[in-house]
Design an enzyme around this catalytic site. Structure first.
Site, PDB file in Angstrom:
ATOM      1  N   ASP A   1       0.818  -1.209   0.000  1.00 24.97           N
ATOM      2  CA  ASP A   1       0.000   0.000   0.000  1.00 24.97           C
ATOM      3  C   ASP A   1       0.855   1.263   0.000  1.00 24.97           C
ATOM      4  OD1 ASP A   1      -2.428  -1.342  -0.029  1.00 24.97           O
ATOM      5  OD2 ASP A   1      -2.524  -1.493   2.148  1.00 24.97           O
TER       6      ASP A   1
ATOM      7  N   GLU B   1      -5.580  10.403   4.148  1.00 23.28           N
ATOM      8  CA  GLU B   1      -6.023  11.324   5.191  1.00 23.28           C
ATOM      9  C   GLU B   1      -5.051  12.472   5.379  1.00 23.28           C
ATOM     10  OE1 GLU B   1      -3.041   9.012   6.743  1.00 23.28           O
ATOM     11  OE2 GLU B   1      -4.980   7.991   6.599  1.00 23.28           O
TER      12      GLU B   1
END
Length: 255
Positions: free
Chosen positions: A42, A115
């Site tokens: 990721d 985020e």
């Protein structure tokens, strides 16, 4: 056939897989590609997407997991790549744009796919004033920090901070406090993606706060402005049986 570029994380498993793929399929340089295959975890996927945003050339990305968790990746397989890519299910991911102003007056504009987080830099808790669409909604949040997450990022740091999981395509953002002390009962908010969020750091000299857009940090900020940036939407490609929306939904049932 769609022109494809191959990118790999500098880890031994990813480099070994890349060597196998280069021998089995045709590839072009990234500058000539219409599509990207990314090998890694990721973190490497986020790095690949951020590089595209910085270079203003955004291509669909099909990731294969040669890392640890691989939430944003498909399973690694050498065989039948052409058929897999022809069947992929695309998902649009809208990044956040963070404008961080430091105590010294410097301004940094950075994208965030997962985020934007504000974090205390010292032992003292942060004091934050939160404004939504030019209206102050929290005059003083005392906490270790807070974060704003996209649906794609809602299962990452946001979930660890007890924030909500947001379905992909929900057009929502999660506003989540990190270890809040006051107000005690406030556990965050779910906001429409058109919302403009401003966070002012109170007592910024005494209680320094850093702002982090995914992995990029700006220290000693005085204010952070956050909004969705639809001008730079990203496209992730997934096997139909391993699609991102299913994974996000099923995360709600994992104990």
């Amino acid at each position: 056939m769609t022109a494809r570029a191959l990118l790999a994380s500098p880890t031994p498993p990813a480099l070994a897989a890349a060597a196998e793929l280069r021998a089995a399929y045709e590839w072009v340089p990234i500058e000539e590609a219409e599509q990207v295959v990314a090998l890694g975890g990721d973190g490497f996927m986020l790095q690949t997407l951020h590089t595209m945003l910085e270079r203003h050339r955004i291509l669909p990305v099909f990731g294969m997991n040669l890392g640890t968790i691989g939430f944003l990746m498909n399973d690694w397989r050498l065989e039948h790549l052409d058929e897999r890519l022809a069947r992929t299910k695309p998902f649009r991911v809208s990044p956040l744009s963070m404008t961080a102003t430091t105590v010294g007056g410097e301004q940094h504009i950075l994208p965030a796919i997962n985020e934007v987080s504000l974090l205390r830099e010292t032992r003292q808790t942060a004091k934050l004033e939160v404004t939504i669409n030019d209206r102050i909604v929290l005059p003083e949040l005392i906490a270790d920090g807070m974060l704003v997450a996209t649906p794609a990022g809602s299962t990452a740091y946001n979930l660890s901070a007890n924030g909500p999981i947001l379905p992909l395509g929900s057009a929502l953002m999660a506003l989540t406090p990190i270890s809040p002390f006051r107000p005690r009962r406030w556990r965050g908010a779910i906001l429409p993606e058109k919302t403009r969020i401003a966070v002012r750091v109170l007592e910024a000299d005494k209680r320094p706060v850093s702002a982090v857009a995914d992995q990029r940090e700006v220290r000693e900020v005085s204010q952070v402005d956050i909004a969705i940036d639809h001008n730079r939407d990203l496209t992730l490609l997934f096997d139909p049986e391993h699609a991102l929306d299913d994974r996000i939904t099923m995360e709600q049932f994992i104990a």
